[in-house]
Design a protein around this motif. Structure first.
Motif, PDB file in Angstrom:
ATOM      1  N   LEU A 189       0.840  -1.199   0.000  1.00  0.00           N
ATOM      2  CA  LEU A 189       0.000   0.000   0.000  1.00  0.00           C
ATOM      3  C   LEU A 189       0.876   1.250   0.000  1.00  0.00           C
ATOM      4  O   LEU A 189       0.589   2.242  -0.680  1.00  0.00           O
ATOM      5  CB  LEU A 189      -0.900  -0.006   1.236  1.00  0.00           C
ATOM      6  CG  LEU A 189      -2.117   0.905   1.132  1.00  0.00           C
ATOM      7  CD1 LEU A 189      -3.061   0.398   0.059  1.00  0.00           C
ATOM      8  CD2 LEU A 189      -2.831   0.998   2.471  1.00  0.00           C
ATOM      9  N   GLU A 190       1.974   1.153   0.760  1.00  0.00           N
ATOM     10  CA  GLU A 190       2.882   2.295   0.858  1.00  0.00           C
ATOM     11  C   GLU A 190       3.466   2.636  -0.521  1.00  0.00           C
ATOM     12  O   GLU A 190       3.515   3.797  -0.916  1.00  0.00           O
ATOM     13  CB  GLU A 190       4.002   1.962   1.857  1.00  0.00           C
ATOM     14  CG  GLU A 190       4.827   3.149   2.283  1.00  0.00           C
ATOM     15  CD  GLU A 190       3.974   4.342   2.707  1.00  0.00           C
ATOM     16  OE1 GLU A 190       4.364   5.460   2.366  1.00  0.00           O
ATOM     17  OE2 GLU A 190       2.906   4.138   3.357  1.00  0.00           O
ATOM     18  N   SER A 191       3.868   1.591  -1.252  1.00  0.00           N
ATOM     19  CA  SER A 191       4.448   1.879  -2.569  1.00  0.00           C
ATOM     20  C   SER A 191       3.376   2.424  -3.508  1.00  0.00           C
ATOM     21  O   SER A 191       3.647   3.289  -4.342  1.00  0.00           O
ATOM     22  CB  SER A 191       5.110   0.628  -3.151  1.00  0.00           C
ATOM     23  OG  SER A 191       4.126  -0.316  -3.479  1.00  0.00           O
ATOM     24  N   PHE A 192       2.147   1.943  -3.332  1.00  0.00           N
ATOM     25  CA  PHE A 192       1.041   2.521  -4.106  1.00  0.00           C
ATOM     26  C   PHE A 192       0.886   3.996  -3.777  1.00  0.00           C
ATOM     27  O   PHE A 192       0.749   4.843  -4.640  1.00  0.00           O
ATOM     28  CB  PHE A 192      -0.273   1.807  -3.777  1.00  0.00           C
ATOM     29  CG  PHE A 192      -0.339   0.418  -4.324  1.00  0.00           C
ATOM     30  CD1 PHE A 192       0.492   0.012  -5.361  1.00  0.00           C
ATOM     31  CD2 PHE A 192      -1.253  -0.486  -3.805  1.00  0.00           C
ATOM     32  CE1 PHE A 192       0.416  -1.274  -5.859  1.00  0.00           C
ATOM     33  CE2 PHE A 192      -1.327  -1.772  -4.296  1.00  0.00           C
ATOM     34  CZ  PHE A 192      -0.494  -2.165  -5.321  1.00  0.00           C
ATOM     35  N   ARG A 193       0.931   4.259  -2.470  1.00  0.00           N
ATOM     36  CA  ARG A 193       0.761   5.650  -2.028  1.00  0.00           C
ATOM     37  C   ARG A 193       1.846   6.528  -2.619  1.00  0.00           C
ATOM     38  O   ARG A 193       1.593   7.652  -3.043  1.00  0.00           O
ATOM     39  CB  ARG A 193       0.819   5.723  -0.504  1.00  0.00           C
ATOM     40  CG  ARG A 193      -0.458   5.264   0.141  1.00  0.00           C
ATOM     41  CD  ARG A 193      -0.705   6.004   1.447  1.00  0.00           C
ATOM     42  NE  ARG A 193      -1.798   5.363   2.168  1.00  0.00           N
ATOM     43  CZ  ARG A 193      -1.613   4.449   3.108  1.00  0.00           C
ATOM     44  NH1 ARG A 193      -0.391   4.092   3.447  1.00  0.00           N
ATOM     45  NH2 ARG A 193      -2.644   3.892   3.710  1.00  0.00           N
ATOM     46  N   LYS A 194       3.063   6.005  -2.639  1.00  0.00           N
ATOM     47  CA  LYS A 194       4.176   6.799  -3.180  1.00  0.00           C
ATOM     48  C   LYS A 194       3.932   7.096  -4.650  1.00  0.00           C
ATOM     49  O   LYS A 194       4.119   8.217  -5.109  1.00  0.00           O
ATOM     50  CB  LYS A 194       5.495   6.040  -2.999  1.00  0.00           C
ATOM     51  CG  LYS A 194       6.013   6.149  -1.584  1.00  0.00           C
ATOM     52  CD  LYS A 194       7.532   5.945  -1.536  1.00  0.00           C
ATOM     53  CE  LYS A 194       8.048   6.005  -0.114  1.00  0.00           C
ATOM     54  NZ  LYS A 194       8.447   4.694   0.407  1.00  0.00           N
TER      55      LYS A 194
END
Ligand SMILES: Nc1ncnc2c1ncn2[C@@H]1O[C@H](COP(=O)(O)OP(=O)(O)O)[C@@H](O)[C@H]1O
Ligand SMILES: [Mg+2]
Lengths: 417, 228
Positions: free
Chosen positions: A275-280
């Motif tokens: 999710l974090e990489s998506f957010r980035k």
């Protein structure tokens, strides 16, 4: 209301000026059009992508899911490989007994991709050994009338029962045959179909097909019949509150290290990194496209200001006449501000229709490239925001020219050629 | 008829670098309601300056103006705008109609800036004023579609639409051919009957001859004030 009485002729006047100078007005709008179009299209497409990401992460079990997987020892522990007992049901008992943050724990044994057969019909699919806890951990269920899942008794007696994923059931059985109670062969061994897993209908086609695949057997049957040892492939853990994720991960790691005599023969993964990489990615998109939108809106503002100043220059005499017959400075301020607002609202509306085109095109291209991609849809809130932005830009850009018009001396204005 | 304007010791000075131009240099005048006045004088004598100050477009440097019993020599910009919209009308040499507006809208323009502006009422008043100048058959025309004489008649309608106390005409016939000059001057003269004071600024003796009172100016002063 007074202001409405004053505003009405100002707006009508603005529309007339726009009509009288079509090309010039359109040119002055181009920045606003581009700005609003890119802003709205960008937000829409990024939201759409984020929707895809969220769906993906939810499909993976959501943020409340922790996965423990077997892993070969790190270099500094390689010489102790003989001591590694891998993940076993003892770990499951230990975690269950000592970590209250973990609400469900699903031990899993992956038997691998194998052939399954029903009366000459075949399919190749993944075979997973699991327990009743698989359902809450994976957020799956069995619809009424579709049989049952693996039970504690199946685990205890190592029964030869199997639960089918929805797409496997349709692949393996003819449409007129009810799979429940039928005997199929899994890797050559006879199993009775006791249930069908719920079907996932995502807009994300490829992903839901994968999620509807697979067959499930009791974990004890998997170890005794197929893998021949008590090693588990993975543990699926579910916590009640995603906020406790980090504590739960730390506790699980400590417990397992202790159980495994300090050997790090496992890895712990969460969906947070995903999710974090998506957010980035999302914020990178927002930043770059938002920059484009901001710059075009800024240029749009300058364009409007330019046109307003030019228009005022051409109409100095008109301003003089209006003042001579009784217009106050504030009347002219309002008139020219309304003109700027009319231009920017028009630009905003055109920009919105352009953004519809862009979103349509992006959807077309994305679904050509990735058929499973969920479509982005325009949200009226985003469109209203885009329009709001353009109005603000128009008003801000109109203030200075309008002030100039308001301050003109009527006598000099009338003398102007 | 009663007194409309009383001017005492009116001065207007423009500082030009080191020197000061005295456009008005001590003007004393009285105007009654319903007077027809011509202000005559060579270029640069201060005619326009006087008209601008009396017409609430400008402020004097010194002196007093009593307009309808009120001291108005140092009003703020919005107050002066109120007087322009409610008490005075202007007729210009070059008509100054707005090309984008129709004849009707041009005439209604002064009413638009009034506190009690109402679209229907404004339109009715504008139609009435256009009838008064014989232009009610051209309501939806644009100014560019009219002849010079017709334009000036529309301009007069605009000047009187707000029922002003005083109408200023600055060289109103300067851009007209002979045939139209008479018609416009007749029209201006006919306003007196309604109690409107008409002040025509001109350097044309023929135009001035129509007035009942001729004020001659020179170098910012009233040289002669003659009734005929
Ligand atoms: N805005 C101004 N700045 C400086 N001087 C001015 C200005 N307006 C008028 N004047 C001067 O004041 C004098 C009177 O001008 P004006 O009233 O226009 O005369 P008239 O209308 O009789 O030709 C002239 O010398 C003119 O140059
Ligand atoms: Mg002059």
């Amino acid at each position: 209301m007074r202001i409405f009485v004053r505003l009405r002729p100002a707006v009508i006047n603005g529309l007339r000026e726009l009509q009288a100078n079509k090309v010039r007005s359109l040119l002055s709008m181009s920045g606003i059009i581009l700005g609003v179009a890119s802003l709205v299209a960008m937000v829409t497409v990024v939201e759409g992508m984020m929707g895809n990401f969220k769906q993906f992460v939810d499909g993976m079990g959501g943020l409340e899911k922790i996965t423990v997987e077997r892993q070969s020892l790190p270099k500094d522990q390689e010489h102790l490989a003989a001591l590694s007992e891998s993940i076993t049901l003892r770990d499951v008992d230990q975690i269950r007994a000592t970590i209250p943050l973990i609400s469900n724990i699903s031990p899993e044994v992956s038997v691998g991709w194998e052939k399954i057969v029903y009366e000459g019909r075949e399919a190749v699919t993944s075979i997973l050994g699991c327990t009743p806890d698989y359902l809450p951990v994976a957020r799956r269920w069995i619809d009424p009338g579709q049989g049952r899942f693996i039970s504690d008794l199946d685990i205890l007696y190592r029964t030869d029962v199997v639960v089918l994923g929805a797409s496997i059931a349709t692949d393996l059985f003819p449409p007129n045959v009810d799979p429940l109670g039928k005997v199929i062969r899994v890797k050559g061994k006879r199993f009775v179909v006791v249930g069908l897993l719920n079907k996932i209908n995502g807009s994300n086609g490829m992903f839901s097909r994968w999620r509807n695949n697979g067959v499930f057997i009791p974990v004890t049957t998997a170890t005794s019949k197929f893998t021949g040892n008590n090693h588990l492939t993975a543990l699926g853990l579910r916590i009640a509150d995603a906020n406790d994720l980090q504590y739960a991960v730390d506790q699980v790691e400590r417990s397992l290290l202790q159980m495994h005599h300090g050997l790090k023969d496992f890895s712990i993964n969460t969906n947070e990194e995903t999710l974090e990489s998506f957010r980035k990615t999302q914020s990178a998109f927002k930043l770059s496209l938002g920059g484009v939108a901001a710059i075009s809106l800024f240029i749009g503002g300058i364009g409007i200001m330019n046109v307003m100043l030019a228009s005022i220059n051409e109409r100095i005499r008109e301003i003089g006449v209006r003042k001579a017959v009784g217009a106050r400075g504030s009347d002219l301020f309002l008139q020219f501000l309304a003109e700027a607002a009319v231009i920017s609202v028009m630009g905003g509306v055109i920009g919105l229709s352009v953004s519809m085109g862009i979103v349509w095109l992006m959807n077309y291209i994305l679904t050509q490239a990735i058929p499973s991609m969920a479509l982005s849809t325009l949200d009226w809130k985003i469109m209203a925001q885009g329009l709001g932005f353009s109005v603000i830009v128009g008003l801000v850009a109109g203030v200075y020219p309008a002030l100039r018009a308001a301050k003109l001396d009527p006598i000099e204005a009338l003398r102007h050629e | 008829m009663g007194s409309l304007v009383t001017i005492r010791g009116l001065h207007k000075a423009y500082p030009m670098g080191d020197e000061t131009v005295h456009a008005l240099d001590g003007v004393d005048l009285d105007f009654d309601r319903g007077e027809y006045i011509a202000i005559l004088g060579p270029s640069g004598s201060g005619k326009s300056t006087l008209m601008h100050i009396l017409g609430f477009m400008d402020q004097p440097t010194a002196g007093s103006i009593i307009f309808e019993g009120e001291e108005v020599s140092s009003l703020g910009a919005d107050r002066r705008a109120w007087y322009r919209s409610n008490r005075v009308g202007f007729v210009f040499q070059s008509f100054n109609l707005l090309p984008r507006l129709t004849v009707l809208e041009n005439v209604a323009l002064p009413l638009l800036y009034r506190e009690d502006s109402d679209r229907k009422a404004n339109e009715a008043a504008a139609k009435h004023a256009l009838e008064r100048v014989g232009m009610s058959h051209r309501l939806e025309h644009r100014p560019t579609q009219l002849s010079g004489g017709e334009r000036q008649r529309v301009a007069i309608a605009r000047a009187i639409v707000g029922k002003p106390s005083i109408v200023f005409a600055d060289e109103p016939t300067g851009n007209l051919d002979v045939k139209n000059v008479d018609r416009i001057l007749d029209l201006l003269g006919s306003l007196l009957a309604e109690g409107i004071t008409v002040i025509v600024v001109t350097h044309d003796l023929g135009v001035a001859a129509r007035a009942r009172r001729i004020i001659s100016m020179r170098a910012g002063k009233v040289q002669e004030d003659r009734r005929q």
